[in-house]
Design an enzyme around this catalytic site. Structure first.
Site, mmCIF file in Angstrom:
data_model
loop_
_atom_site.group_PDB
_atom_site.id
_atom_site.type_symbol
_atom_site.label_atom_id
_atom_site.label_comp_id
_atom_site.label_asym_id
_atom_site.label_seq_id
_atom_site.Cartn_x
_atom_site.Cartn_y
_atom_site.Cartn_z
ATOM 1 N N SER A 141 0.845 -1.192 0.000
ATOM 2 C CA SER A 141 0.000 0.000 0.000
ATOM 3 C C SER A 141 0.877 1.237 0.000
ATOM 4 C CB SER A 141 -0.901 0.023 1.240
ATOM 5 O OG SER A 141 -1.600 1.249 1.323
ATOM 6 N N TYR A 155 -2.103 -0.209 10.169
ATOM 7 C CA TYR A 155 -2.180 -0.824 8.836
ATOM 8 C C TYR A 155 -0.964 -0.407 8.005
ATOM 9 C CZ TYR A 155 -3.882 -1.352 3.990
ATOM 10 O OH TYR A 155 -4.026 -1.653 2.657
#
Length: 246
Positions: A141, A155
């Site tokens: 990501s 995250y």
């Protein structure tokens, strides 16, 4: 001719489903790994079949070692030697500041995004190394470098770990003929945002993205497909950012 057999975790929806469809179009037989929605995973497997490839679904939790063993055993029994792995399964948990995040949510994010990726990568390496070939693509990501303050720094931290894993494992497995790369999506318009409690998040973020729009799951799938293809035969240890410039 040897068939390409690729395991895709989190393949039942969103980016994972798009990856399964694209790889099937490119000639891969696909194992659709999923955790909850059987109907959605079966629908993706049907699309794989319609594309002229073979599709198998396996329900599993990637953070459970026995499930991962069963995933790869099913792949090899049903489709043949595994030639590729896409570590796409991931969770974000609710949006919010770290100080307000429950320990259970922190633990689940680490277990799925990092431990699950490690377990799947380890099993793939065990199978691929003796065969002297294979491709692993991790879905990371852009959060790994942006940090995602106020949204989900936990995250982001797991995705930064995935980037490091990508670099290290590429160097470790290169002599065995195995390539390891990652794709780092930016803001992608999928159902993930609604699940986090903010369905309009991708649309609102458009103004902060140089290309002035969120990305699509298909655009991420195209990057994964390239990294898995012979066209990327000299590419390993790369983290390919697909984020609209953000």
């Amino acid at each position: 001719m040897k068939r390409l057999v690729t395991v895709v975790t989190g393949g039942g929806r969103g980016i994972g489903a798009a990856i399964c469809r694209r790889l099937a179009h490119d000639g891969h037989d696909v194992v659709v790994g999923y955790v909850n929605d059987t109907a959605a995973a079966e629908a993706v497997a049907d699309e794989v079949l319609e594309a002229g490839a073979r599709g198998v679904t396996v329900r599993l939790d990637t953070s459970v070692e026995a499930d991962v063993e069963r995933l790869f055993a099913t792949a090899e029994e049903r489709l043949g030697p595994v030639t590729g792995l896409v570590n796409n399964a991931g969770v974000s948990g609710p949006l919010g500041r770290l100080a307000d995040t429950d320990t259970a949510d922190l633990r689940r994010v680490v277990e799925v995004n990092l431990l699950g990726t490690l377990l799947c990568s380890r099993r793939a390496a065990q199978l691929m190394a003796p065969r002297r070939s294979g491709v692993i693509v991790n879905v990371s990501s852009a959060a790994a470098t942006l940090g995602s303050p106020g949204d989900f720094v936990h995250y982001a931290a797991t995705k930064a770990a995935v980037d490091t894993l990508t670099v290290g494992l590429a160097k470790e497995l290169g002599p065995d003929g195995i390539r390891v790369n990652a794709v780092a999506p930016g803001m992608i318009d999928t159902e993930m945002h609604a699940e986090m409690g903010d369905p309009g998040r991708a649309r609102r973020a458009a103004a902060t993205i140089p290309l002035r729009r969120a990305g699509t799951a298909e655009e991420i799938a195209a990057a994964v497909a390239w990294l898995m293809s012979p066209e990327a035969s000299y590419t390993t240890g790369a983290v390919l950012r697909v984020s609209g410039g953000r």
